[in-house]
Design a protein around this motif. Structure first.
Motif, mmCIF file in Angstrom:
data_model
loop_
_atom_site.group_PDB
_atom_site.id
_atom_site.type_symbol
_atom_site.label_atom_id
_atom_site.label_comp_id
_atom_site.label_asym_id
_atom_site.label_seq_id
_atom_site.Cartn_x
_atom_site.Cartn_y
_atom_site.Cartn_z
ATOM 1 N N VAL A 60 15.028 -33.374 -14.969
ATOM 2 C CA VAL A 60 15.445 -32.233 -15.784
ATOM 3 C C VAL A 60 15.006 -32.458 -17.225
ATOM 4 N N GLU A 61 14.511 -31.407 -17.873
ATOM 5 C CA GLU A 61 14.183 -31.467 -19.305
ATOM 6 C C GLU A 61 15.269 -30.733 -20.077
ATOM 7 N N PHE A 62 15.768 -31.396 -21.143
ATOM 8 C CA PHE A 62 16.810 -30.804 -21.975
ATOM 9 C C PHE A 62 16.668 -31.339 -23.394
ATOM 10 N N GLN A 63 16.522 -30.479 -24.377
ATOM 11 C CA GLN A 63 16.407 -30.803 -25.795
ATOM 12 C C GLN A 63 15.351 -31.880 -26.064
ATOM 13 N N GLY A 64 14.175 -31.729 -25.483
ATOM 14 C CA GLY A 64 13.078 -32.662 -25.718
ATOM 15 C C GLY A 64 13.185 -33.972 -24.969
ATOM 16 N N LYS A 65 14.179 -34.111 -24.120
ATOM 17 C CA LYS A 65 14.356 -35.338 -23.341
ATOM 18 C C LYS A 65 14.162 -35.029 -21.868
ATOM 19 N N THR A 66 13.705 -36.026 -21.139
ATOM 20 C CA THR A 66 13.559 -35.914 -19.690
ATOM 21 C C THR A 66 14.611 -36.804 -19.053
ATOM 22 N N LEU A 67 15.404 -36.232 -18.160
ATOM 23 C CA LEU A 67 16.495 -36.959 -17.508
ATOM 24 C C LEU A 67 16.243 -37.060 -16.008
ATOM 25 N N LEU A 68 16.531 -38.218 -15.440
ATOM 26 C CA LEU A 68 16.529 -38.398 -13.991
ATOM 27 C C LEU A 68 17.978 -38.403 -13.545
ATOM 28 N N LEU A 69 18.340 -37.427 -12.709
ATOM 29 C CA LEU A 69 19.731 -37.256 -12.296
ATOM 30 C C LEU A 69 19.893 -37.474 -10.803
ATOM 31 N N SER A 70 21.020 -38.053 -10.436
ATOM 32 C CA SER A 70 21.428 -38.156 -9.041
ATOM 33 C C SER A 70 22.474 -37.072 -8.816
ATOM 34 N N VAL A 71 22.204 -36.167 -7.884
ATOM 35 C CA VAL A 71 23.091 -35.023 -7.656
ATOM 36 C C VAL A 71 23.632 -35.105 -6.233
ATOM 37 N N THR A 72 24.955 -35.161 -6.107
ATOM 38 C CA THR A 72 25.617 -35.111 -4.803
ATOM 39 C C THR A 72 26.611 -33.964 -4.826
#
Length: 87
Positions: A60-72
């Motif tokens: 996910v991209e948010f406010q210029g940052k790229t995040l790797l998320l674990s979604v359950t």
């Protein structure tokens, strides 16, 4: 016997068309594939990979940052974060 072939010739293309239409709709509206509508949103889903029955990894991209998320089902956790596109 003649009516059997008439029904077959009518129903077989109709069922094939319904299957094609269902697959087309699934591909068009599948979550994570609707990238065109995300051009001016604050949060952009770059990619999502399913992990088993209930989990996903999402980039996910948010406010210029790229995040790797674990979604359950009941939880979302940040695994990694980066200021640029690459991890």
């Amino acid at each position: 016997m003649f009516w059997y072939f008439v029904k077959l010739l009518v129903l077989l293309p109709m069922i094939g068309g319904m299957a094609f239409g269902a697959l087309w709709l699934w591909r068009k509206y599948q979550p994570g594939m609707m990238q065109a509508g995300q051009a001016n949103r604050a949060v952009k889903v770059v990619d999502a990979v399913p992990l088993g029955n209930y989990g996903k990894l999402a980039v996910v991209e948010f406010q210029g940052k790229t995040l790797l998320l674990s979604v359950t089902r009941g939880r979302i956790e940040r695994i990694a974060e980066s200021d640029n596109r690459g991890f």
